[in-house]
Write a protein that holds these residues in place. Structure first.
Motif, PDB file in Angstrom:
ATOM      1  N   UNK A   1       7.651   3.559   8.941  1.00 55.18           N
ATOM      2  CA  UNK A   1       8.750   3.871   8.019  1.00 55.18           C
ATOM      3  C   UNK A   1       8.456   3.347   6.619  1.00 55.18           C
ATOM      4  N   UNK A   2       7.861   2.169   6.524  1.00 54.74           N
ATOM      5  CA  UNK A   2       7.496   1.620   5.219  1.00 54.74           C
ATOM      6  C   UNK A   2       6.457   2.507   4.539  1.00 54.74           C
ATOM      7  N   UNK A   3       5.478   2.977   5.297  1.00 48.42           N
ATOM      8  CA  UNK A   3       4.438   3.838   4.736  1.00 48.42           C
ATOM      9  C   UNK A   3       5.003   5.188   4.291  1.00 48.42           C
ATOM     10  N   UNK A   4       5.900   5.750   5.087  1.00 49.21           N
ATOM     11  CA  UNK A   4       6.505   7.028   4.723  1.00 49.21           C
ATOM     12  C   UNK A   4       7.338   6.894   3.457  1.00 49.21           C
ATOM     13  N   UNK A   5       8.097   5.816   3.341  1.00 51.51           N
ATOM     14  CA  UNK A   5       8.895   5.578   2.145  1.00 51.51           C
ATOM     15  C   UNK A   5       7.992   5.402   0.925  1.00 51.51           C
ATOM     16  N   UNK A   6       6.908   4.680   1.091  1.00 49.43           N
ATOM     17  CA  UNK A   6       5.968   4.454   0.001  1.00 49.43           C
ATOM     18  C   UNK A   6       5.340   5.772  -0.463  1.00 49.43           C
ATOM     19  N   UNK A   7       5.018   6.656   0.479  1.00 50.17           N
ATOM     20  CA  UNK A   7       4.436   7.957   0.138  1.00 50.17           C
ATOM     21  C   UNK A   7       5.391   8.790  -0.716  1.00 50.17           C
ATOM     22  N   UNK A   8       6.685   8.654  -0.480  1.00 47.94           N
ATOM     23  CA  UNK A   8       7.689   9.435  -1.201  1.00 47.94           C
ATOM     24  C   UNK A   8       8.047   8.827  -2.556  1.00 47.94           C
ATOM     25  N   UNK A   9       7.592   7.615  -2.805  1.00 44.54           N
ATOM     26  CA  UNK A   9       7.925   6.917  -4.039  1.00 44.54           C
ATOM     27  C   UNK A   9       6.815   7.108  -5.057  1.00 44.54           C
ATOM     28  N   UNK A  10       7.188   7.528  -6.258  1.00 43.72           N
ATOM     29  CA  UNK A  10       6.188   7.696  -7.311  1.00 43.72           C
ATOM     30  C   UNK A  10       5.925   6.339  -7.955  1.00 43.72           C
ATOM     31  N   UNK A  11       4.682   5.902  -7.871  1.00 43.97           N
ATOM     32  CA  UNK A  11       4.286   4.647  -8.495  1.00 43.97           C
ATOM     33  C   UNK A  11       2.974   4.869  -9.234  1.00 43.97           C
ATOM     34  N   UNK A  12       2.611   3.911 -10.063  1.00 40.92           N
ATOM     35  CA  UNK A  12       1.325   3.950 -10.731  1.00 40.92           C
ATOM     36  C   UNK A  12       0.265   3.239  -9.913  1.00 40.92           C
TER      37      UNK A  12
ATOM     38  N   UNK B   1       2.832  -5.767   0.738  1.00 40.61           N
ATOM     39  CA  UNK B   1       4.078  -5.800   1.509  1.00 40.61           C
ATOM     40  C   UNK B   1       3.797  -5.863   3.005  1.00 40.61           C
ATOM     41  N   UNK B   2       2.844  -5.066   3.484  1.00 42.68           N
ATOM     42  CA  UNK B   2       2.518  -5.061   4.911  1.00 42.68           C
ATOM     43  C   UNK B   2       1.924  -6.396   5.346  1.00 42.68           C
ATOM     44  N   UNK B   3       1.090  -6.980   4.505  1.00 49.13           N
ATOM     45  CA  UNK B   3       0.512  -8.291   4.830  1.00 49.13           C
ATOM     46  C   UNK B   3       1.609  -9.347   4.891  1.00 49.13           C
TER      47      UNK B   3
END
Length: 52
Positions: free
Chosen positions: A5-16, A26-28
């Motif tokens: 779920x964290x990875x899916x949310x990160x994929x949908x978030x636009x970041x630099x 975050x995962x570590x």
């Protein structure tokens, strides 16, 4: 195990963050807390382990 779920949310978030360093940190930190370790020392512990 990786939190999907964290990875899916990160994929949908636009970041630099093109290298994924934010999600990696975050995962570590999440895993270290689950192991009852301090995420504040994560960088030092990882670098020490890599030197071995």
């Amino acid at each position: 195990m990786i939190n999907i779920k964290q990875l899916e949310l990160y994929e949908k978030t636009k970041t630099g963050d093109i290298y994924g360093s934010g999600i990696t940190a975050k995962l570590i930190a999440t895993k270290m807390v689950k192991l009852n370790l301090s995420p504040l020392n994560a960088k030092d512990r990882i670098e020490k382990a890599l030197r071995k």
